[in-house]
Design a protein around this motif. Structure first.
Motif, PDB file in Angstrom:
ATOM      1  N   GLY A 194       0.874  -1.170   0.000  1.00 29.37           N
ATOM      2  CA  GLY A 194       0.000   0.000   0.000  1.00 29.37           C
ATOM      3  C   GLY A 194       0.906   1.214   0.000  1.00 29.37           C
ATOM      4  O   GLY A 194       1.989   1.169  -0.604  1.00 29.37           O
ATOM      5  N   VAL A 195       0.526   2.266   0.707  1.00 21.75           N
ATOM      6  CA  VAL A 195       1.383   3.454   0.738  1.00 21.75           C
ATOM      7  C   VAL A 195       1.831   3.766   2.168  1.00 21.75           C
ATOM      8  O   VAL A 195       1.359   3.158   3.138  1.00 21.75           O
ATOM      9  CB  VAL A 195       0.699   4.667   0.061  1.00 21.75           C
ATOM     10  N   HIS A 196       2.753   4.740   2.267  1.00 24.99           N
ATOM     11  CA  HIS A 196       3.501   4.961   3.499  1.00 24.99           C
ATOM     12  C   HIS A 196       2.606   5.187   4.715  1.00 24.99           C
ATOM     13  O   HIS A 196       2.838   4.601   5.780  1.00 24.99           O
ATOM     14  CB  HIS A 196       4.441   6.160   3.281  1.00 24.99           C
ATOM     15  N   PRO A 223     -15.448   9.062  -2.280  1.00 20.26           N
ATOM     16  CA  PRO A 223     -15.727  10.386  -1.692  1.00 20.26           C
ATOM     17  C   PRO A 223     -14.540  11.347  -1.681  1.00 20.26           C
ATOM     18  O   PRO A 223     -14.690  12.479  -1.198  1.00 20.26           O
ATOM     19  CB  PRO A 223     -16.187  10.058  -0.265  1.00 20.26           C
ATOM     20  N   GLU A 224     -13.391  10.940  -2.199  1.00 22.12           N
ATOM     21  CA  GLU A 224     -12.298  11.907  -2.399  1.00 22.12           C
ATOM     22  C   GLU A 224     -12.538  12.743  -3.657  1.00 22.12           C
ATOM     23  O   GLU A 224     -11.767  13.661  -3.942  1.00 22.12           O
ATOM     24  CB  GLU A 224     -10.954  11.188  -2.527  1.00 22.12           C
ATOM     25  N   CYS A 225     -13.584  12.407  -4.432  1.00 20.82           N
ATOM     26  CA  CYS A 225     -13.905  13.214  -5.623  1.00 20.82           C
ATOM     27  C   CYS A 225     -14.519  14.542  -5.177  1.00 20.82           C
ATOM     28  O   CYS A 225     -15.045  14.668  -4.067  1.00 20.82           O
ATOM     29  CB  CYS A 225     -14.898  12.473  -6.512  1.00 20.82           C
ATOM     30  N   TYR A 271      -3.492   5.627 -13.133  1.00 16.70           N
ATOM     31  CA  TYR A 271      -3.198   4.913 -11.891  1.00 16.70           C
ATOM     32  C   TYR A 271      -2.669   5.880 -10.830  1.00 16.70           C
ATOM     33  O   TYR A 271      -2.104   6.916 -11.159  1.00 16.70           O
ATOM     34  CB  TYR A 271      -2.109   3.865 -12.147  1.00 16.70           C
ATOM     35  N   CYS A 272      -2.807   5.492  -9.565  1.00 18.05           N
ATOM     36  CA  CYS A 272      -2.105   6.215  -8.502  1.00 18.05           C
ATOM     37  C   CYS A 272      -0.632   5.815  -8.624  1.00 18.05           C
ATOM     38  O   CYS A 272      -0.276   4.650  -8.370  1.00 18.05           O
ATOM     39  CB  CYS A 272      -2.662   5.830  -7.134  1.00 18.05           C
ATOM     40  N   SER A 273       0.216   6.765  -9.018  1.00 14.74           N
ATOM     41  CA  SER A 273       1.611   6.425  -9.344  1.00 14.74           C
ATOM     42  C   SER A 273       2.373   5.899  -8.126  1.00 14.74           C
ATOM     43  O   SER A 273       3.285   5.082  -8.270  1.00 14.74           O
ATOM     44  CB  SER A 273       2.327   7.641  -9.934  1.00 14.74           C
ATOM     45  N   THR A 274       1.983   6.365  -6.927  1.00 13.25           N
ATOM     46  CA  THR A 274       2.723   5.903  -5.756  1.00 13.25           C
ATOM     47  C   THR A 274       2.256   4.504  -5.328  1.00 13.25           C
ATOM     48  O   THR A 274       3.073   3.668  -4.942  1.00 13.25           O
ATOM     49  CB  THR A 274       2.587   6.919  -4.606  1.00 13.25           C
ATOM     50  N   MET A 275       0.955   4.248  -5.413  1.00 20.81           N
ATOM     51  CA  MET A 275       0.488   2.869  -5.158  1.00 20.81           C
ATOM     52  C   MET A 275       1.189   1.905  -6.123  1.00 20.81           C
ATOM     53  O   MET A 275       1.570   0.787  -5.752  1.00 20.81           O
ATOM     54  CB  MET A 275      -1.022   2.774  -5.392  1.00 20.81           C
ATOM     55  N   ASN A 276       1.360   2.356  -7.374  1.00 18.11           N
ATOM     56  CA  ASN A 276       1.919   1.482  -8.402  1.00 18.11           C
ATOM     57  C   ASN A 276       3.410   1.215  -8.225  1.00 18.11           C
ATOM     58  O   ASN A 276       3.977   0.374  -8.913  1.00 18.11           O
ATOM     59  CB  ASN A 276       1.677   2.107  -9.786  1.00 18.11           C
TER      60      ASN A 276
HETATM   61 FE1  SF4 Z   1      -5.161   7.378  -2.466  1.00 21.75          FE
HETATM   62 FE2  SF4 Z   1      -3.091   7.604  -4.193  1.00 21.75          FE
HETATM   63 FE3  SF4 Z   1      -4.855   9.567  -3.932  1.00 21.75          FE
HETATM   64 FE4  SF4 Z   1      -3.128   9.081  -1.966  1.00 21.75          FE
HETATM   65  S1  SF4 Z   1      -2.616   9.818  -4.040  1.00 21.75           S
HETATM   66  S2  SF4 Z   1      -5.304   9.528  -1.729  1.00 21.75           S
HETATM   67  S3  SF4 Z   1      -3.003   6.827  -2.071  1.00 21.75           S
HETATM   68  S4  SF4 Z   1      -5.252   7.492  -4.712  1.00 21.75           S
END
Ligand code: SF4
Ligand code: 13P
Length: 389
Positions: A89-91, A272-274, A334-339
């Motif tokens: 996942g992420v940090h 809901p982050e949209c 894509y979310c570049s950091t997730m990837n």
């Molecule tokens: Fe989620 Fe990636 Fe957006 Fe961060 S940048 S909120 S990990 S989709």
């Protein structure tokens, strides 16, 4: 579907002291899958692999549990017997897992450069300064901080120190109700400082709690006093930090309207982050876990366009072939950091453990961890909060 690859946010690799693995396997190595299987089998119950829904398929294949950020935080805490937790996942997710797991456990992030641009939009010095502004405006006593999981451990600790709670996208409404309940209820005069995602905060306050858009103000950490007057701060009920997700912030109302023109009867579901206007235009909103559950429960033949990260949308279309599933907007990627977490990094991590080397351990400072845990425990104690919300 053609993809436009866009950069998202800062690459914090050097700031986080990234170990540069000289022995990272080549992505073209045909034995990567077999190597990952062999290393995982050798490690057995000693390793527990968590995979966020936005991870690549090649990584999800090796996850013991997949989930949204809330479910993964719960799952990390539920395996005290595993000495190594590999967090795909992420940090900020790995930090939360470190805080929620025991001292004898080590959480590992296969690539330390897997950050989150939203989490990076709130630095602890900025948030401390913002609190001073609230004190100067004479309102700090009426403010409860509610902080999205997508934040650094230091911001979570700030939240714990100031009597607030963490939330995720699956329990934000419950968290806000709890926070307002500390200061007289939603109909009272108390206020919430919501960090760091203005969109999740606004969507939840207005759509779920019935506050008006006028009761929400945006605090810009790059402007003196957040760019707000004393009177604006005093009148506000929701003080929204000026942060957003670089992926979800790009979905547009035009894309929703285009989808409705292109696909008669289509259902639009977004995270809901949209932006607020996009959520208003959609039929459903939900966390990653909720999006999966909603589509799973729909009848065969339903058409969906989905506004969330592309790895998950592609997986949804494989999981539910009897439904028609499309991605909401072509210019979002894509979310570049997730990837950044890919199979070579996973193989390197697992094989290093087999060799007795722990790489990329995530260790949160004990004092920060203590106060962040206070805020995380408050979230886990919220009434009716489960990973199925
Ligand atoms: Fe989620 Fe990636 Fe957006 Fe961060 S940048 S909120 S990990 S989709
Ligand atoms: P969830 O909490 O829905 O898993 O979302 C996390 C995230 O980073 C969304 O961008």
């Amino acid at each position: 579907m053609p993809l436009l690859v866009l950069g998202q946010g800062r690459d914090l690799a050097s700031e986080r002291g990234v170990e540069c693995p000289g022995d990272l396997p080549a992505p073209s190595d045909p034995d990567l899958v077999a190597r990952a299987r062999a290393a995982k089998a050798t490690l057995g119950q000693q390793v527990f692999v968590l995979g966020h829904h936005y991870q690549r398929d090649e990584v999800i294949e090796f996850a013991d549990v997949t989930g949204d950020s809330f479910k993964l935080a719960q799952q990390a805490a539920a395996r005290p017997d595993a000495p190594w937790i590999v967090f795909c996942g992420v940090h900020f997710m790995a930090e939360s897992a470190d805080i929620l797991t025991g001292d004898a456990q080590t959480v590992i992030l296969p690539d330390l450069a897997a950050g989150c641009s939203m989490a990076d939009m709130a630095a602890i010095a900025q948030v401390d300064d913002a609190w001073d502004d609230l004190v100067d405006a004479g309102i700090a006593d009426a403010v409860i901080p509610v902080t999205y999981m997508n934040s650094s451990a230091a911001i979570k600790a700030f939240t714990g120190r100031h009597g607030g709670t963490i939330c995720t996208s699956s329990n934000a409404a419950t968290a806000l109700e709890w926070a307002f309940g500390q200061t007289g209820g939603v109909g009272g005069t108390g206020k919430v400082l919501f960090l760091p995602d203005q969109h999740l905060g606004r969507n939840t306050a207005v759509r779920d709690l019935g506050l008006s858009l006028e009761e929400c103000v945006v605090f810009d950490p790059h402007r003196p006093h957040g760019g707000l007057t004393r009177e604006q701060l005093q009148a506000a009920r929701m003080i929204l930090w000026r942060g957003h997700c670089s992926v979800h912030g790009r979905f547009s109302v035009e894309a929703v309207e285009q989808a409705r023109r292109d696909i008669p009867g289509v259902k639009v579901i977004v995270h809901p982050e949209c932006q607020y206007e996009v959520c208003e235009a959609a039929d459903e909103i939900g966390s990653t876990e909720r999006i999966i559950q909603t589509i799973a429960a729909a009848p065969d033949g339903t058409s969906w366009v989905v506004g969330t990260e592309l790895n998950l949308v592609q997986r949804l279309s494989q999981m539910f072939p009897a439904q028609q599933i499309a991605f909401l907007e072509r210019s979002v990627c894509y979310c570049s950091t997730m990837n950044r977490i890919d199979l070579p990094h996973l193989v390197w991590t697992l094989e290093s453990l087999v060799e007795g080397r722990v790489v990329n351990a995530i260790k949160v400072d004990p004092d920060v961890a203590h106060w962040a845990r206070v805020a995380l425990d408050q979230m886990l104690a919220l009434p009716g909060v489960t990973s199925k919300d």
